[in-house]
Scaffold this motif. Structure first.
Motif, PDB file in Angstrom:
ATOM      1  N   ILE A   1       0.826  -1.200   0.000  1.00 48.04           N
ATOM      2  CA  ILE A   1       0.000   0.000   0.000  1.00 48.04           C
ATOM      3  C   ILE A   1       0.862   1.253   0.000  1.00 48.04           C
ATOM      4  CG2 ILE A   1      -1.529   1.380   1.471  1.00 48.04           C
ATOM      5  CD1 ILE A   1      -3.117  -1.044   2.102  1.00 48.04           C
ATOM      6  N   CYS A   2       1.986   1.202   0.728  1.00 50.43           N
ATOM      7  CA  CYS A   2       2.845   2.378   0.833  1.00 50.43           C
ATOM      8  C   CYS A   2       3.487   2.756  -0.496  1.00 50.43           C
ATOM      9  CB  CYS A   2       3.925   2.159   1.886  1.00 50.43           C
ATOM     10  SG  CYS A   2       5.155   0.913   1.420  1.00 50.43           S
ATOM     11  N   ASP A   3       3.492   1.856  -1.476  1.00 47.96           N
ATOM     12  CA  ASP A   3       4.089   2.148  -2.779  1.00 47.96           C
ATOM     13  C   ASP A   3       3.191   3.032  -3.634  1.00 47.96           C
ATOM     14  OD1 ASP A   3       6.321   0.524  -2.218  1.00 47.96           O
ATOM     15  OD2 ASP A   3       5.297  -1.268  -2.966  1.00 47.96           O
ATOM     16  N   ILE A   4       1.921   3.134  -3.282  1.00 53.35           N
ATOM     17  CA  ILE A   4       0.954   3.875  -4.090  1.00 53.35           C
ATOM     18  C   ILE A   4       0.966   5.344  -3.661  1.00 53.35           C
ATOM     19  CG2 ILE A   4      -1.471   4.056  -4.788  1.00 53.35           C
ATOM     20  CD1 ILE A   4      -1.791   1.127  -3.883  1.00 53.35           C
ATOM     21  N   PRO A   5       1.187   6.285  -4.586  1.00 57.30           N
ATOM     22  CA  PRO A   5       1.101   7.713  -4.233  1.00 57.30           C
ATOM     23  C   PRO A   5      -0.239   8.001  -3.577  1.00 57.30           C
ATOM     24  CG  PRO A   5       1.967   7.438  -6.452  1.00 57.30           C
ATOM     25  CD  PRO A   5       1.499   6.078  -6.004  1.00 57.30           C
TER      26      PRO A   5
END
Length: 200
Positions: free
Chosen positions: A21-25
């Protein structure tokens, strides 16, 4: 986050990518992200591996089946999602540095986070905590340190030192003494021996 931003992110990554999830802007609530991800899962665009970790399927057209995700990618996605620094475990460090040709069959990693074990289907991913003195920010240096620790004090031959020196050169590992100043004295001594080797 604008509506459809998760779909746009999925479009931007390659098939076979494991992501967190943290990879998504993101500039909106986590609930909004989770809702969009849930929709993408229902549509078959992605597969949920575990909480917060997803896989964009890659298919073998000939066999008409989905190619399994790489557990190594999952381990690094877990680390990113939790803000942990991880490197492969000791036997993998031997393999990566050229001290061993044996490829480990277990997915073990050293981490500056807590001890954790994740059971995902038939795969176990184990994160073992290691202190900051043996986990410098440089992955290359951290792998080198743990290759030495796995090999053991007094067990390094001159050929081993030359092999590790080649690893340092080929991977551009910066041998900054400040980065390993708190590690064990014998490791510092071996790191200096490695740094002193002149290329042939």
């Amino acid at each position: 986050m604008k509506s459809g931003a998760v779909a746009k992110y999925i479009d931007s990554i390659d098939d076979g990518t494991v992501f967190a999830i943290c990879d998504i802007p993101n500039d909106s609530s986590s609930d909004s992200l989770k809702t969009q991800l849930s929709v993408a899962c229902k549509r078959g665009r992605i597969v949920r591996i575990m909480r917060g970790i997803y896989y964009k399927p890659k298919y073998n057209k000939l066999l008409e089946t989905m190619i399994p995700y790489n557990p190594d990618d999952v381990a690094y996605a877990i680390a990113r999602n939790n803000g942990w620094h991880i490197i492969p475990g000791g036997n993998s460090c031997l393999n990566l540095t050229g001290l061993s040709t044996q490829v480990p069959s277990r997915f073990i990693y050293y981490s500056d986070g807590p001890y954790k074990t994740y059971n995902i289907g038939d795969t176990n991913i184990e994160l073992r905590h290691r202190g900051s003195k043996d986990m410098p920010d440089s992955d290359g240096l951290a792998i080198l340190i743990h290759a030495l620790k796995t090999k053991g004090n007094g067990n390094l031959t001159q050929d081993d030192i030359r092999t590790l020196s080649e690893y340092v050169r080929s991977h551009g590992v910066a041998m900054d003494p400040a980065e390993y100043s708190r590690t064990a004295p014998w490791i510092k001594k071996e790191l200096q021996r490695i740094a002193d080797v002149q290329p042939l």
